[in-house]
Scaffold this motif. Structure first.
Motif, short mmCIF file in Angstrom:
data_model
loop_
_atom_site.label_atom_id
_atom_site.label_comp_id
_atom_site.label_asym_id
_atom_site.label_seq_id
_atom_site.Cartn_x
_atom_site.Cartn_y
_atom_site.Cartn_z
N GLU A 1 -13.22 -105.85 -43.37
CA GLU A 1 -12.14 -104.94 -43.77
C GLU A 1 -11.52 -105.36 -45.11
O GLU A 1 -11.17 -104.53 -45.93
CB GLU A 1 -11.07 -104.89 -42.69
CG GLU A 1 -10.00 -103.86 -42.95
CD GLU A 1 -9.04 -103.67 -41.79
OE1 GLU A 1 -8.04 -102.96 -41.99
OE2 GLU A 1 -9.29 -104.19 -40.70
N ASP B 1 -18.22 -96.58 -39.62
CA ASP B 1 -17.91 -97.58 -38.60
C ASP B 1 -19.20 -98.26 -38.15
O ASP B 1 -20.29 -97.93 -38.63
CB ASP B 1 -17.13 -96.97 -37.43
CG ASP B 1 -17.91 -95.94 -36.65
OD1 ASP B 1 -19.15 -95.82 -36.81
OD2 ASP B 1 -17.29 -95.22 -35.86
N VAL C 1 -17.75 -95.07 -46.34
CA VAL C 1 -17.52 -96.15 -45.38
C VAL C 1 -17.79 -95.59 -44.00
O VAL C 1 -17.32 -94.50 -43.65
CB VAL C 1 -16.09 -96.71 -45.49
CG1 VAL C 1 -15.87 -97.83 -44.48
CG2 VAL C 1 -15.79 -97.20 -46.91
N TYR D 1 -17.30 -102.82 -41.08
CA TYR D 1 -17.75 -101.50 -41.52
C TYR D 1 -19.12 -101.60 -42.18
O TYR D 1 -19.51 -102.67 -42.67
CB TYR D 1 -16.79 -100.89 -42.55
CG TYR D 1 -15.37 -100.74 -42.09
CD1 TYR D 1 -15.00 -99.68 -41.27
CD2 TYR D 1 -14.40 -101.65 -42.48
CE1 TYR D 1 -13.69 -99.53 -40.86
CE2 TYR D 1 -13.08 -101.51 -42.07
CZ TYR D 1 -12.74 -100.45 -41.26
OH TYR D 1 -11.44 -100.30 -40.85
#
Length: 117
Positions: A62, A87, A85, A41
């Protein structure tokens, strides 16, 4: 000797093409700001709306998202103060302001987000 000779005759200079390095797209993955491992992320800061301005501060695995959120708490400026957060395509997944509105901490909000996936 015949094979080399035959190959030489089949490949004429005008058949060869020059490959420009800009034609290649090299996909590199971001590395975690804490561990150096491949990140899962991006983590950053945003205003309350989340769609006006997001400042990416680093990348995290993660396992280290919660550490990243804790490090960013209180680190913002002006109205850019809420940990978010994203992707790896830089699309917003989680916004800590929503957890705050629900009466939760940023970490509990992230854990709830993970449980819904």
């Amino acid at each position: 000797m015949q094979i080399a000779s035959k190959t030489k005759h089949e490949l004429t200079p005008h058949d060869q093409t020059i490959i420009d390095l800009s034609d290649f797209q090299i996909r590199t993955f971001p590395k975690c700001s804490f561990s150096g491992a491949k990140a899962d992320y991006y983590i950053g800061l945003s205003n309350k709306n989340g769609n006006e301005s997001i400042r990416i501060m680093g990348a995290v695995t993660e396992v280290l998202v919660e550490t990243g959120i804790n490090k960013l708490l209180g680190q913002g400026w002006d109205d850019i103060t809420w940990p978010v957060v994203l992707d790896l395509k830089k699309e917003l997944l989680y916004h800590s302001y929503h957890a705050y509105q629900n009466g939760n901490s940023a970490i509990i909000g992230w854990q709830e987000f993970l449980s819904q996936e």
